[in-house]
Design an enzyme around this catalytic site. Structure first.
Site, PDB file in Angstrom:
ATOM      1  N   HIS A  33      31.219   0.055 -33.115  1.00 37.72           N
ATOM      2  CA  HIS A  33      29.935  -0.438 -33.626  1.00 37.72           C
ATOM      3  C   HIS A  33      29.576  -1.821 -33.076  1.00 37.72           C
ATOM      4  O   HIS A  33      28.545  -1.972 -32.415  1.00 37.72           O
ATOM      5  CB  HIS A  33      29.933  -0.395 -35.159  1.00 37.72           C
ATOM      6  CG  HIS A  33      28.834  -1.170 -35.784  1.00 37.72           C
ATOM      7  ND1 HIS A  33      27.503  -0.864 -35.605  1.00 37.72           N
ATOM      8  CD2 HIS A  33      28.861  -2.267 -36.579  1.00 37.72           C
ATOM      9  CE1 HIS A  33      26.761  -1.734 -36.269  1.00 37.72           C
ATOM     10  NE2 HIS A  33      27.559  -2.599 -36.866  1.00 37.72           N
ATOM     11  N   HIS A  79      30.280  -9.812 -35.478  1.00 37.28           N
ATOM     12  CA  HIS A  79      29.345  -9.954 -36.599  1.00 37.28           C
ATOM     13  C   HIS A  79      29.850  -9.358 -37.917  1.00 37.28           C
ATOM     14  O   HIS A  79      29.398  -9.762 -38.970  1.00 37.28           O
ATOM     15  CB  HIS A  79      27.959  -9.393 -36.249  1.00 37.28           C
ATOM     16  CG  HIS A  79      27.836  -7.907 -36.388  1.00 37.28           C
ATOM     17  ND1 HIS A  79      28.065  -7.050 -35.346  1.00 37.28           N
ATOM     18  CD2 HIS A  79      27.504  -7.123 -37.442  1.00 37.28           C
ATOM     19  CE1 HIS A  79      27.875  -5.808 -35.751  1.00 37.28           C
ATOM     20  NE2 HIS A  79      27.538  -5.814 -37.017  1.00 37.28           N
ATOM     21  N   GLU A 105      32.694 -10.303 -42.956  1.00 38.20           N
ATOM     22  CA  GLU A 105      32.372  -9.414 -44.064  1.00 38.20           C
ATOM     23  C   GLU A 105      33.486  -8.393 -44.337  1.00 38.20           C
ATOM     24  O   GLU A 105      33.885  -8.183 -45.464  1.00 38.20           O
ATOM     25  CB  GLU A 105      31.069  -8.674 -43.718  1.00 38.20           C
ATOM     26  CG  GLU A 105      30.429  -8.003 -44.887  1.00 38.20           C
ATOM     27  CD  GLU A 105      29.579  -8.984 -45.679  1.00 38.20           C
ATOM     28  OE1 GLU A 105      28.620  -8.542 -46.267  1.00 38.20           O
ATOM     29  OE2 GLU A 105      29.884 -10.189 -45.713  1.00 38.20           O
ATOM     30  N   ASP A 106      33.995  -7.791 -43.281  1.00 44.94           N
ATOM     31  CA  ASP A 106      34.868  -6.623 -43.449  1.00 44.94           C
ATOM     32  C   ASP A 106      36.364  -6.898 -43.330  1.00 44.94           C
ATOM     33  O   ASP A 106      37.177  -6.079 -43.711  1.00 44.94           O
ATOM     34  CB  ASP A 106      34.515  -5.548 -42.399  1.00 44.94           C
ATOM     35  CG  ASP A 106      33.099  -5.028 -42.587  1.00 44.94           C
ATOM     36  OD1 ASP A 106      32.492  -5.367 -43.614  1.00 44.94           O
ATOM     37  OD2 ASP A 106      32.620  -4.305 -41.702  1.00 44.94           O
ATOM     38  N   ASP A 112      22.083  -4.795 -34.750  1.00 41.06           N
ATOM     39  CA  ASP A 112      23.003  -4.160 -35.703  1.00 41.06           C
ATOM     40  C   ASP A 112      22.293  -3.003 -36.398  1.00 41.06           C
ATOM     41  O   ASP A 112      22.793  -1.881 -36.477  1.00 41.06           O
ATOM     42  CB  ASP A 112      23.438  -5.235 -36.715  1.00 41.06           C
ATOM     43  CG  ASP A 112      24.303  -4.694 -37.839  1.00 41.06           C
ATOM     44  OD1 ASP A 112      25.269  -3.975 -37.535  1.00 41.06           O
ATOM     45  OD2 ASP A 112      24.008  -4.999 -39.010  1.00 41.06           O
ATOM     46  N   ASP A 142      -3.891  14.094 -26.977  1.00 45.19           N
ATOM     47  CA  ASP A 142      -4.567  14.561 -25.778  1.00 45.19           C
ATOM     48  C   ASP A 142      -5.110  13.433 -24.917  1.00 45.19           C
ATOM     49  O   ASP A 142      -5.927  13.649 -24.033  1.00 45.19           O
ATOM     50  CB  ASP A 142      -5.687  15.544 -26.143  1.00 45.19           C
ATOM     51  CG  ASP A 142      -5.097  16.855 -26.667  1.00 45.19           C
ATOM     52  OD1 ASP A 142      -3.896  17.089 -26.382  1.00 45.19           O
ATOM     53  OD2 ASP A 142      -5.804  17.607 -27.358  1.00 45.19           O
TER      54      ASP A 142
HETATM   55 MN    MN Z   1      27.233  -4.189 -38.418  1.00 45.26          MN
END
Ligand code: MN
Length: 717
Positions: free
Chosen positions: A64, A88, A92-93, A155, A275
């Site tokens: 990711h 990034h 957070e993770d 992201d 069209d």
């Molecule tokens: Mn992310």
């Protein structure tokens, strides 16, 4: 070496499958090798940090951030942005801190990563259009560096591309947010390619059936148009060449969401839109664009009223082009856009075009000014009359002087920068402000004076009968809060002054064995008339504020013959400590309950209580009529300020020692000052909050018993 890394060294294809080689190939096209290497280092770091994590799709998580960096590499962004993109999600993770990132990759990267993490923490719930607009502004207001938004948009783009792995409800919510919030932000920043992709993916998953219908119609039209497209392109190219203009003519793809929006906005049928034949002509310079449009208009008949000059008057995001519509062969409708190569880059990537990596143009200073430059450039190219309105709309977004916060229900409120919880309370409603007693910011109790930051959720706790605190005036920033507090205090002061004045006059009358109740109405009416006052309350108010002297008024209210006062009969006015704004406690001698006290009348301030023997009372000696005899009411339940001086020997930590002794007696310290006398001794001055003399005496005893304390005394001016 641990098992995983040894495995990795055995699997040379692992990296390729994670997409990183593709990314590096992109970087090598425009970045010097040293920068490419730094991005690779960031990759290694993120790889370790996300080790073992997987996405919903089952792929290793690292795919990711690598894909996000790839999107930004397509925009030829600078190395810091790419590194931030790769990192990034690590804050957070994983357990990584901002400090660690700063140490490894520099402060700039750390700030970018931190900015993205902060954006991730706030969520948009409302469906209202006005709220969406506020939310977009909130996001932009939170960002000090626009590259944070660019990372966030990349992201979101990758998350939208891989949305399929999520459960349907979640998918819809993210798609909705993408259409309401992120695509418009990309549009605002002129990042057309990202905006188009976000819209396409959002539309696709939110309205799959409508999307498919448009796609089918588009495909059919494309089949029908095939024959014509080549012919028209050829005729345009030929005409331009004949006029000596070098140009590139391209057929233009239409995107489904913009067709959908056009159908809704203009109430036209799908066929009327699909069209149409779309072309783009790209030339070298701006003046060539105008020559080219002449050629185009000479080739096919232009539709009246459809020519638009976005070169002279660019769109608010910097977009420039000439637009026109024509009647093509057999009357087929044709749309043409004409622009330069440079305009084309800006049209595709907007603000990112101004951030693109250019050799030798780096340096933190140049970078921090780029958003400003971009804005400046927009202003300069904006030559029409409403540039002020334009400036307002862009400036609000990019250089915000507002904060955006949530109510507990998820509504967004906009306040000026520096606004506090009290400002928020008054912004919600004057009654909420007047009755607020506490505030929670992001569910935590905070002092009411706390300034608010973007994205916070603010909850105000009110209590029945609570009143505004006069001290609030010192920190509120909104005019509404300030005016409401002042108005309240004025009213309060008036009613308190009336009450105090009544008591003072009664006290004065008692010296003549009279009371207000016993004063005949006619007498009162006469005195009021003589003084030119409308009613009794005005008289009381003036007495309460110290503007008129109670004993004088009392004398005028006496029956004409009964003359002199019996001084020995003086009954003191009792002080309960709850009188509010019309009774103040002098800060020269700090009177507390049980102290012998005396009061002076001070014009405009009402009654000022001093301790007997306070030197400042001496100045009133010549005006005994301004003295008021006062006494404490028993059982006063509030705290009073008092000042004590503690002389100590100079030793390390002696202040802390004394302070903790004071705190140990459940006494609050309001202020401390230290005056060093000489090398051996110092005087500590404490302003404390105490209940009464007994409380204070106990406290002084404790301090006096301390080894380094030479003396303790109470201040008396
Ligand atoms: Mn992310």
């Amino acid at each position: 070496m641990d098992v995983t890394s040894s495995l990795r060294s055995l699997l040379p294809y692992g990296r390729r499958s994670l997409g990183v080689n593709q990314l590096i190939a992109k970087l090598e096209k425009y970045l010097p090798p040293a920068d490419v290497e730094r991005v690779e280092q960031a990759y290694e770091y993120a790889y370790q940090a996300h080790e073992g994590q997987r996405r919903r799709s089952g792929e290793p998580y690292i795919t990711h951030p690598v894909a996000v960096a790839g999107l930004l590499a397509d925009l030829r962004m600078d190395p810091q942005t790419l590194i931030a993109a790769i990192l990034h999600d690590v804050v957070e993770d994983t357990g990584t801190t901002k400090l660690e990132i700063a140490e490894k990759f520099g402060q700039e990267v750390a700030e970018l990563v931190d900015g993205v993490s902060k954006l991730d923490q706030i969520q948009f719930k409302s469906r209202k259009e006005a709220q969406a607009e506020s939310f977009r502004k909130m996001l932009l207001a939170m960002v000090r560096d626009l590259r944070v938004i660019m990372v966030k948009l990349a992201d979101r783009t990758h998350n939208m591309r891989t949305l399929g792995a999520l459960p349907p409800a979640k998918r819809r919510a993210i798609a909705r947010e993408t259409l309401d919030i992120y695509a418009p932000i990309a549009n605002r920043l002129g990042m057309h390619n990202i905006k188009t992709e976000l819209e396409d993916l959002g539309f696709r998953s939110l309205y799959p059936r409508r999307c498919r219908a448009i796609e089918v119609a588009l495909r059919r039209a494309k089949g029908n148009q095939k024959r014509f497209v080549g012919r028209i392109a050829g005729e345009l190219e030929g005409a331009l060449r004949k006029a000596g203009i070098e140009a590139r003519v391209e057929g233009r793809e239409k995107d489904v969401y913009s067709i959908y929006k056009k159908m809704r906005r203009k109430k036209v049928s799908l066929n009327e839109i699909v069209d149409v034949y779309g072309f783009r002509i790209i030339v070298d310079r701006a003046d060539t664009c105008y020559r080219a449009i002449g050629v185009v208009h000479g080739t096919y008949k232009p539709m009246p009223g459809r020519f638009k000059d976005y070169i002279a008057i660019p769109r608010s995001n910097g977009y420039q082009s000439l637009h026109t519509s024509l009647f093509g062969p057999d009357g087929a409708p044709i749309e043409v856009q004409i622009r330069t190569e440079e305009m084309h880059t800006v049209a595709e990537s907007g603000i990112a075009a101004h951030w693109q990596y250019k050799e030798g143009a780096e340096g933190a200073h140049a970078r921090s000014d780029r958003a400003r430059e971009w804005l400046q450039q927009l202003i300069e190219i904006q030559q029409d009359g409403n540039s002020e309105e334009f400036l307002e709309s862009v400036k609000v977004d990019l250089f915000p002087d507002k904060v955006y916060v949530f109510t507990p229900k998820g509504d967004i409120r906009r306040l000026p920068r520096g606004a506090t919880c009290v400002d928020f309370a008054y912004d919600v409603h004057t009654d909420v402000g007047n009755r607020c007693v506490a505030a929670k910011v992001d569910r935590k109790l905070v002092p009411l004076r706390t300034p608010l930051r973007n994205g916070q959720t603010v909850e105000i706790i009110t209590a029945k009968g609570a009143k505004p605190n006069p001290a609030w005036v010192n920190f509120v920033v909104t005019a509404k809060a300030r005016a409401a507090i002042r108005q309240y205090l004025k009213n309060l002061r008036r009613s308190e002054a009336v009450e105090l004045g009544r008591r003072l006059l009664n006290q004065a009358l008692e010296e003549f064995s009279l009371s207000l109740r016993k004063v005949p109405q006619e007498t009162m009416a006469r005195v009021l008339e003589e003084l030119g006052l409308a009613n009794k309350n005005v008289l009381f108010e003036q007495i309460g504020l110290g503007e008129r002297i109670a004993p004088f008024i009392a004398r005028r209210l006496l029956p004409t013959e009964s003359g002199s006062a019996d001084e020995s009969m003086t009954v003191p006015l009792t002080i309960a400590g709850t009188e509010g704004l019309v009774v103040t406690y002098a800060r020269c001698c700090f009177p507390i309950p049980n102290d012998p006290i005396l009061a002076s009348l001070s014009s405009g301030r009402g009654v000022v209580i001093h301790r007997e023997g306070c030197r400042n009372l001496a100045s009133f000696r010549k005006h005994p009529e301004k003295w008021v005899s006062v006494a404490w009411q028993p059982d006063i339940d509030r705290l009073f300020h008092v000042e004590i001086k503690v002389e100590v020997t100079n030793r390390m930590g002696v202040l802390a020692h004394v302070a903790s002794t004071i705190a140990g007696t459940q006494t609050n310290i309001d202020r401390v000052a230290v005056n060093t006398r000489d090398t051996n001794t110092s005087t500590l001055v404490f302003e404390l909050l105490v209940k009464d003399r007994r409380h204070l005496a106990g406290l002084i005893r404790e301090i006096r018993a301390m080894p380094d304390v030479l003396s303790v005394s109470r201040t008396l001016a």
